[in-house]
Enzyme design. Structure first.
Site, mmCIF file in Angstrom:
data_model
loop_
_atom_site.group_PDB
_atom_site.id
_atom_site.type_symbol
_atom_site.label_atom_id
_atom_site.label_comp_id
_atom_site.label_asym_id
_atom_site.label_seq_id
_atom_site.Cartn_x
_atom_site.Cartn_y
_atom_site.Cartn_z
ATOM 1 N N ARG A 108 -2.515 -1.900 -3.501
ATOM 2 C CA ARG A 108 -3.716 -1.092 -3.277
ATOM 3 C C ARG A 108 -3.596 0.180 -4.126
ATOM 4 N NH1 ARG A 108 -4.983 2.777 1.737
ATOM 5 N NH2 ARG A 108 -7.210 2.538 1.806
ATOM 6 N N HIS A 126 -12.764 3.464 0.748
ATOM 7 C CA HIS A 126 -12.871 2.336 1.690
ATOM 8 C C HIS A 126 -13.536 1.123 1.034
ATOM 9 C CE1 HIS A 126 -13.224 5.338 5.322
ATOM 10 N NE2 HIS A 126 -11.951 5.051 5.097
ATOM 11 N N GLU A 180 -8.392 -5.099 4.915
ATOM 12 C CA GLU A 180 -8.228 -4.771 3.499
ATOM 13 C C GLU A 180 -7.092 -5.598 2.902
ATOM 14 O OE1 GLU A 180 -8.306 -0.937 5.267
ATOM 15 O OE2 GLU A 180 -9.147 -0.079 3.439
ATOM 16 N N ASN A 232 0.865 -1.178 0.000
ATOM 17 C CA ASN A 232 0.000 0.000 0.000
ATOM 18 C C ASN A 232 0.902 1.229 0.000
ATOM 19 O OD1 ASN A 232 -1.940 1.978 0.451
ATOM 20 N ND2 ASN A 232 -2.010 1.583 2.656
ATOM 21 N N ARG A 292 -12.484 15.647 9.514
ATOM 22 C CA ARG A 292 -13.197 16.111 8.317
ATOM 23 C C ARG A 292 -14.653 16.402 8.631
ATOM 24 N NH1 ARG A 292 -11.992 11.415 4.792
ATOM 25 N NH2 ARG A 292 -10.065 11.099 5.908
#
Ligand code: ADP
Length: 424
Positions: free
Chosen positions: A89, A178, A382, A7, A239
């Site tokens: 990824r 995601h 993941e 990743n 956020r």
């Protein structure tokens, strides 16, 4: 079969080496601050080590990873040739990649063409692919996209009601994020429920520092809360999630802010952090709430309310729900937040068993016997999902199950923090 999962972030490279036969993580680690004051954290659980290593770029970081993997004291591999395939990824597959693919020249070029949608993150993934192809010729490289799970979302949900020229010129539409996590937990939830995913209506809640909620109807994503960027949707650690878009122009005008300054406010200085004034980390917000801090309580209420509203929306979208799945740091570990999110939904057949909700554990059903809707906690992985895609594409005769896979230390979402200003 041994799969290396990579990743590559803007200045980091995370890796995990998985033996798919035994479901063991043979090695894992993170090279960070690449191009600067770089260091390599590696090792499993208590054996984690941190070493300072100069790494100018992702190719240097990969060299460092390979060196560690064959280091006799690490007991991971005796030779790199033991790696059967690599899974990468990739943050954005745009609307081009509907599933994971083996990387060849054409795919490489297509991912390059998508760089404007993930300017900080697709390039390092491409560098990692190139370096792997050079260092391990003949070993299949597979690209797994965060967005591909959402390519089934219909236009009525992915289009924005703004002039169509922006869609045509800049490809402004919902892409989500995601995706690999939502796909993994949905697959596991169906297994836990003992029913095929293709028969179920699921709402998956990935609640971490970055949070998103997805509606999965008969195995297919039909809507998700993150949008053109991961700034959209539910309130998050730093956020804002969805707000009235007029607020953005209002603040910019009145405070004389540049687009980058406004972007910084919405991505790094909003959410739980802004409202609590304490932290983006829910554990700290929770502690302050318990100590009577009103702003912390408000942040807590706002977060749970924003997730609750998406659950309601998606029940309407799918005309029902069979299972609600919680995952990621908050979803897996915060019993109070889960309780608040589902509070009052009993008339909809969503009834939590508070005792089960309080208990710790890994995959588990926390619904009350009377609940029509199963409420399930699934630690996400993941990395496992990526490795499984690699197996499916490169060795389809193998069949492995995540049963017993025990590393649920998932990717952080550094890309979401950094890659928010997407300009095509
Ligand atoms: P990221 O999105 O960075 O990968 P994680 O999935 O690790 O994040 O989730 C981080 C969030 O999970 C933080 O807000 C953290 O406070 C929260 N979290 C982790 N453990 C707990 C806990 N036991 N109780 C409440 N919140 C928790």
């Amino acid at each position: 079969m041994i799969v290396l999962v990579l990743n590559a972030g803007s200045s980091s490279l995370k890796y995990q080496l998985i033996d798919m036969e035994s479901n063991h993580v043979l090695a894992k680690g993170l090279c960070e601050r690449i191009g600067g004051d770089s260091r390599h954290k590696h090792g499993i659980d208590k054996d984690e080590k941190v070493i300072t290593v100069p790494m100018k770029n992702h190719a240097d970081a990969l060299d460092e990873v390979f060196k560690t993997l064959v280091d006799p004291s690490e007991h991971a591999l005796s030779d790199l040739s033991q790696i059967d395939a690599v899974g990468h990824r990739v943050v954005s597959g745009g609307d081009v990649f509907t599933e994971s693919v083996i990387v060849d020249d054409k795919v490489y070029k297509q991912i390059e063409d998508l760089v404007p949608l993930a300017p900080l993150h697709n390039p390092p993934a491409l560098h990692a692919m190139k370096a792997c192809m050079e260092k391990m010729p003949g070993v299949p490289q597979v690209a797994v996209f965060d967005t591909s799970f959402f390519t089934t979302i219909p236009p009525k949900a992915y289009m924005y009601p703004i002039p169509i020229e922006y869609y045509e010129k800049y490809h402004i539409r919902k892409y989500g994020a995601h995706g690999t996590s939502h796909r993994y937990v949905a697959m596991r939830a169906a297994e836990l429920m003992g029913r095929p995913l293709s028969e179920l209506k699921l709402i998956t809640c990935h609640l971490g520092n970055g949070s998103s909620v997805t509606a999965i109807d008969h195995g297919v994503a039909v809507d998700t809360s993150m949008g053109f960027t991961p700034l959209d949707g539910v309130m998050m650690g730093t956020r804002s999630g969805s707000i009235d878009p007029a607020i953005v122009t209002f603040i910019m005008k009145h405070e004389n802010l540049t687009p980058d300054e406004m972007d910084d406010i919405l991505n790094r200085h909003s959410g739980l952090l802004a409202i609590s004034g304490i932290s983006n980390d829910l554990r700290e917000v929770k502690a302050a709430t318990l100590a009577g801090d009103e702003r912390a309580s408000l942040a807590y209420d706002m977060y749970s309310n924003s997730v609750k509203k998406y659950i309601g929306q998606y029940i309407a979208t799918m005309a029902g729900v069979d299972g609600i799945v919680f995952t990621a740091g908050i979803g897996e570990h915060c019993e109070r937040m889960r309780r608040m999110i589902l509070a009052g939904l009993e008339p909809l057949g969503i009834i939590m068993d508070y005792e089960k909700n309080r208990l710790h554990g890994s995959e588990r059903d926390i619904s009350d016997e009377r609940s029509k809707v199963r409420i399930i906690i699934i630690p996400t992985s993941e990395e496992y999902m990526i490795a499984q895609d690699v197996v499916e594409l490169t060795a389809p005769h193998h069949e492995y199950s995540p049963e017993g896979f025990n590393d649920f230390d998932t990717f952080d979402d550094e890309y979401e923090r950094n890659d928010s200003s997407l300009t095509a």
